[in-house]
Design a protein around this motif. Sequence first.
Motif, PDB file in Angstrom:
ATOM      1  N   THR A   1       0.854  -1.209  -0.018  1.00 51.68           N
ATOM      2  CA  THR A   1       0.044   0.128   0.056  1.00 51.68           C
ATOM      3  C   THR A   1       0.677   1.373   0.082  1.00 51.68           C
ATOM      4  O   THR A   1       0.720   2.190  -0.672  1.00 51.68           O
ATOM      5  N   LYS A   2       2.057   1.382   0.689  1.00 51.45           N
ATOM      6  CA  LYS A   2       2.763   2.400   0.913  1.00 51.45           C
ATOM      7  C   LYS A   2       3.450   2.656  -0.566  1.00 51.45           C
ATOM      8  O   LYS A   2       3.340   3.708  -1.043  1.00 51.45           O
ATOM      9  N   TYR A   3       3.931   1.558  -1.189  1.00 50.09           N
ATOM     10  CA  TYR A   3       4.497   1.967  -2.665  1.00 50.09           C
ATOM     11  C   TYR A   3       3.502   2.273  -3.716  1.00 50.09           C
ATOM     12  O   TYR A   3       3.991   3.286  -4.502  1.00 50.09           O
ATOM     13  N   ILE A   4       2.177   1.958  -3.477  1.00 52.84           N
ATOM     14  CA  ILE A   4       1.031   2.395  -4.219  1.00 52.84           C
ATOM     15  C   ILE A   4       0.973   3.999  -4.186  1.00 52.84           C
ATOM     16  O   ILE A   4       0.883   4.810  -4.986  1.00 52.84           O
ATOM     17  N   TRP A   5       0.872   4.338  -2.758  1.00 55.89           N
ATOM     18  CA  TRP A   5       0.754   5.981  -2.629  1.00 55.89           C
ATOM     19  C   TRP A   5       2.148   6.631  -3.085  1.00 55.89           C
ATOM     20  O   TRP A   5       1.732   7.574  -3.709  1.00 55.89           O
ATOM     21  N   TYR A   6       3.292   5.860  -3.004  1.00 58.93           N
ATOM     22  CA  TYR A   6       4.288   6.473  -3.534  1.00 58.93           C
ATOM     23  C   TYR A   6       4.118   7.013  -5.150  1.00 58.93           C
ATOM     24  O   TYR A   6       4.295   7.977  -5.537  1.00 58.93           O
ATOM     25  N   SER A   7       3.829   5.874  -5.733  1.00 60.06           N
ATOM     26  CA  SER A   7       3.471   5.822  -7.286  1.00 60.06           C
ATOM     27  C   SER A   7       2.678   6.888  -7.733  1.00 60.06           C
ATOM     28  O   SER A   7       2.703   7.779  -8.287  1.00 60.06           O
ATOM     29  N   ILE A   8       1.365   6.817  -6.874  1.00 59.88           N
ATOM     30  CA  ILE A   8       0.215   7.897  -7.251  1.00 59.88           C
ATOM     31  C   ILE A   8       0.927   9.323  -7.037  1.00 59.88           C
ATOM     32  O   ILE A   8       0.461  10.399  -7.872  1.00 59.88           O
ATOM     33  N   ALA A   9       1.493   9.452  -5.814  1.00 63.07           N
ATOM     34  CA  ALA A   9       2.107  10.896  -5.450  1.00 63.07           C
ATOM     35  C   ALA A   9       2.998  11.367  -6.672  1.00 63.07           C
ATOM     36  O   ALA A   9       2.964  12.612  -7.105  1.00 63.07           O
ATOM     37  N   ILE A  10       4.026  10.505  -7.003  1.00 63.18           N
ATOM     38  CA  ILE A  10       4.838  10.910  -8.090  1.00 63.18           C
ATOM     39  C   ILE A  10       4.152  10.887  -9.445  1.00 63.18           C
ATOM     40  O   ILE A  10       4.514  12.108 -10.207  1.00 63.18           O
TER      41      ILE A  10
ATOM     42  N   PHE B   1       9.745  18.571  12.336  1.00 70.44           N
ATOM     43  CA  PHE B   1       9.933  17.181  11.525  1.00 70.44           C
ATOM     44  C   PHE B   1       8.767  17.066  10.726  1.00 70.44           C
ATOM     45  O   PHE B   1       7.508  17.796  10.833  1.00 70.44           O
ATOM     46  N   ARG B   2       8.647  16.146   9.778  1.00 73.28           N
ATOM     47  CA  ARG B   2       7.802  15.795   8.643  1.00 73.28           C
ATOM     48  C   ARG B   2       6.793  14.666   8.810  1.00 73.28           C
ATOM     49  O   ARG B   2       7.223  13.916   9.690  1.00 73.28           O
ATOM     50  N   PRO B   3       5.667  14.634   8.146  1.00 78.13           N
ATOM     51  CA  PRO B   3       5.021  13.224   8.300  1.00 78.13           C
ATOM     52  C   PRO B   3       5.835  12.098   7.428  1.00 78.13           C
ATOM     53  O   PRO B   3       6.793  12.176   6.914  1.00 78.13           O
ATOM     54  N   SER B   4       5.391  10.759   8.022  1.00 75.86           N
ATOM     55  CA  SER B   4       5.929   9.737   7.153  1.00 75.86           C
ATOM     56  C   SER B   4       5.872   9.933   5.690  1.00 75.86           C
ATOM     57  O   SER B   4       5.132  10.565   4.987  1.00 75.86           O
ATOM     58  N   MET B   5       6.908   9.221   4.757  1.00 76.25           N
ATOM     59  CA  MET B   5       6.581   9.301   3.457  1.00 76.25           C
ATOM     60  C   MET B   5       5.316   8.695   2.997  1.00 76.25           C
ATOM     61  O   MET B   5       4.915   9.655   2.065  1.00 76.25           O
ATOM     62  N   LYS B   6       4.626   7.937   3.484  1.00 77.78           N
ATOM     63  CA  LYS B   6       3.394   7.299   2.986  1.00 77.78           C
ATOM     64  C   LYS B   6       2.302   8.438   3.371  1.00 77.78           C
ATOM     65  O   LYS B   6       1.571   8.735   2.272  1.00 77.78           O
ATOM     66  N   ASN B   7       2.378   9.198   4.346  1.00 76.63           N
ATOM     67  CA  ASN B   7       1.479  10.256   4.724  1.00 76.63           C
ATOM     68  C   ASN B   7       1.719  11.315   3.680  1.00 76.63           C
ATOM     69  O   ASN B   7       0.798  12.270   3.276  1.00 76.63           O
ATOM     70  N   LEU B   8       3.114  11.637   3.426  1.00 83.72           N
ATOM     71  CA  LEU B   8       3.412  12.579   2.525  1.00 83.72           C
ATOM     72  C   LEU B   8       2.904  12.597   1.257  1.00 83.72           C
ATOM     73  O   LEU B   8       2.365  13.515   0.674  1.00 83.72           O
ATOM     74  N   SER B   9       2.900  11.284   0.853  1.00 80.75           N
ATOM     75  CA  SER B   9       2.346  10.829  -0.401  1.00 80.75           C
ATOM     76  C   SER B   9       0.847  11.380  -0.533  1.00 80.75           C
ATOM     77  O   SER B   9       0.401  11.694  -1.526  1.00 80.75           O
ATOM     78  N   LYS B  10       0.124  10.989   0.497  1.00 79.94           N
ATOM     79  CA  LYS B  10      -1.167  11.268   0.592  1.00 79.94           C
ATOM     80  C   LYS B  10      -1.305  12.718   0.694  1.00 79.94           C
ATOM     81  O   LYS B  10      -2.411  12.989  -0.250  1.00 79.94           O
ATOM     82  N   LEU B  11      -0.689  13.412   1.059  1.00 77.75           N
ATOM     83  CA  LEU B  11      -0.752  15.020   1.074  1.00 77.75           C
ATOM     84  C   LEU B  11      -0.537  15.446  -0.132  1.00 77.75           C
ATOM     85  O   LEU B  11      -1.278  16.405  -0.597  1.00 77.75           O
ATOM     86  N   THR B  12       0.483  14.998  -0.918  1.00 82.33           N
ATOM     87  CA  THR B  12       0.721  15.314  -2.374  1.00 82.33           C
ATOM     88  C   THR B  12      -0.457  15.130  -3.289  1.00 82.33           C
ATOM     89  O   THR B  12      -0.895  15.956  -4.114  1.00 82.33           O
ATOM     90  N   VAL B  13      -1.271  14.090  -3.159  1.00 87.42           N
ATOM     91  CA  VAL B  13      -2.350  13.583  -4.000  1.00 87.42           C
ATOM     92  C   VAL B  13      -3.492  14.609  -3.568  1.00 87.42           C
ATOM     93  O   VAL B  13      -4.251  15.168  -4.441  1.00 87.42           O
ATOM     94  N   ASN B  14      -3.517  14.942  -2.251  1.00 88.01           N
ATOM     95  CA  ASN B  14      -4.627  15.792  -1.746  1.00 88.01           C
ATOM     96  C   ASN B  14      -4.425  17.406  -2.268  1.00 88.01           C
ATOM     97  O   ASN B  14      -5.395  17.809  -2.886  1.00 88.01           O
ATOM     98  N   VAL B  15      -3.209  17.664  -2.231  1.00 88.69           N
ATOM     99  CA  VAL B  15      -2.988  19.030  -2.601  1.00 88.69           C
ATOM    100  C   VAL B  15      -3.137  18.975  -4.378  1.00 88.69           C
ATOM    101  O   VAL B  15      -3.791  20.168  -4.844  1.00 88.69           O
ATOM    102  N   PHE B  16      -2.706  17.861  -5.161  1.00 94.57           N
ATOM    103  CA  PHE B  16      -3.033  17.993  -6.581  1.00 94.57           C
ATOM    104  C   PHE B  16      -4.423  18.120  -6.940  1.00 94.57           C
ATOM    105  O   PHE B  16      -4.960  18.755  -7.878  1.00 94.57           O
ATOM    106  N   SER B  17      -5.413  17.093  -6.106  1.00 92.50           N
ATOM    107  CA  SER B  17      -6.725  17.071  -6.522  1.00 92.50           C
ATOM    108  C   SER B  17      -7.509  18.458  -6.146  1.00 92.50           C
ATOM    109  O   SER B  17      -8.390  18.678  -6.782  1.00 92.50           O
ATOM    110  N   THR B  18      -6.694  19.018  -5.012  1.00 94.70           N
ATOM    111  CA  THR B  18      -7.485  20.362  -4.758  1.00 94.70           C
ATOM    112  C   THR B  18      -7.262  21.279  -5.493  1.00 94.70           C
ATOM    113  O   THR B  18      -7.985  22.158  -5.918  1.00 94.70           O
ATOM    114  N   ALA B  19      -6.180  21.358  -6.152  1.00 95.60           N
ATOM    115  CA  ALA B  19      -5.887  22.258  -7.309  1.00 95.60           C
ATOM    116  C   ALA B  19      -6.540  22.188  -8.501  1.00 95.60           C
ATOM    117  O   ALA B  19      -7.062  22.994  -9.060  1.00 95.60           O
ATOM    118  N   LEU B  20      -6.975  20.871  -8.991  1.00 94.21           N
ATOM    119  CA  LEU B  20      -7.756  20.658 -10.095  1.00 94.21           C
ATOM    120  C   LEU B  20      -8.976  21.127  -9.840  1.00 94.21           C
ATOM    121  O   LEU B  20      -9.766  21.528 -10.836  1.00 94.21           O
TER     122      LEU B  20
END
Length: 311
Positions: free
Chosen positions: A5-14, A179-198
């Motif tokens: 699941t973690k790597y799926i979120w990484y891929s979606i964020a990238i 400090f920052r969130p975990s990479m998995k949560n950062l990936s979720k945030l990236t997707v959130n930010v992008f979808s909000t922009a759309l």
Amino acid sequence: MEKKTKYIWYSIAICSLILFFLILLSSVIDVGEKLRNISVVLEILFYVLVVAIVFLGIVNPIRIIVSSPSLKIATSLDQNDPKVYQIYKQVAKNIVKNNDLNEEQTKALTTYKSKEELLISLQIVFQDTVKKQLNGIIIKNAKVVMISTAICQSARFDMLTVFTVNLQMVKQLVIKCGFRPSMKNLSKLTVNVFSTALIAEGLENMRLEDVLPNSTMQVLGEIPFIKPLLSSVLQGIANALMTIRIGCVCRRYLFSDGSVVTKEDIRKQALKEAVKLLPLVLADTITFFPKKIVKFFTSKKKDDEGDLNLA
């Protein structure tokens, strides 16, 4: 399963970041081609300006966020591992540097005698000081999004603005926390930010008829210029609400990763907190809009009176 699941979120964020940069590149080339018809030098200067803005507004914030220490790593490591203590010390150093702490709090984060004592001090400072300052950051960035997207009537500009401001907000929250969130949560945030922009881009096509009842639209139709004005303000409010939500999600990720709060349904709680913070954003922003609106209608009224007198 968790690792998959973690790597799926990484891929979606990238993929989200790549898609955003492709959209940005398309917009930049389009403007550059129009400037080329005026002057090649002007086109080159535009590209240089865009590169500088992208680095300062997008690339550098991403670098700062990713290079920050993660308490999720510290909690997943063996607590006797020396790396854990080093992460806690780095977080304490960042908090002292980037927050307005009182003398007692500063002393607690700089003169500790053990890892356990430092961790307790960190949790106290998070609850007493840092959390309040994070709300201030969220409100400030929501105001910027609301004003900029309400004034500008370009869908593409709204998308770029929302993405950049939300990214800057996440960076500011990370710096304040140390400090920052975990990479998995950062990936979720990236997707959130992008979808909000759309979504912000799509809101440009929003019609008041889709939001307000017919009776209200009939009343508004009798007031000159009010419909486009109201439509812009509603777009700004919607974008501000989504920005607050992203800020609240980021904050909850930070605290849950740092074991400061218990795990909850983050999405649901973030939306509740966003609704609570929205009136604060509106109260601060309303001091900006009325002056512009009153000035607009006053000048219009004077022009009409002048036309009547000439008649």
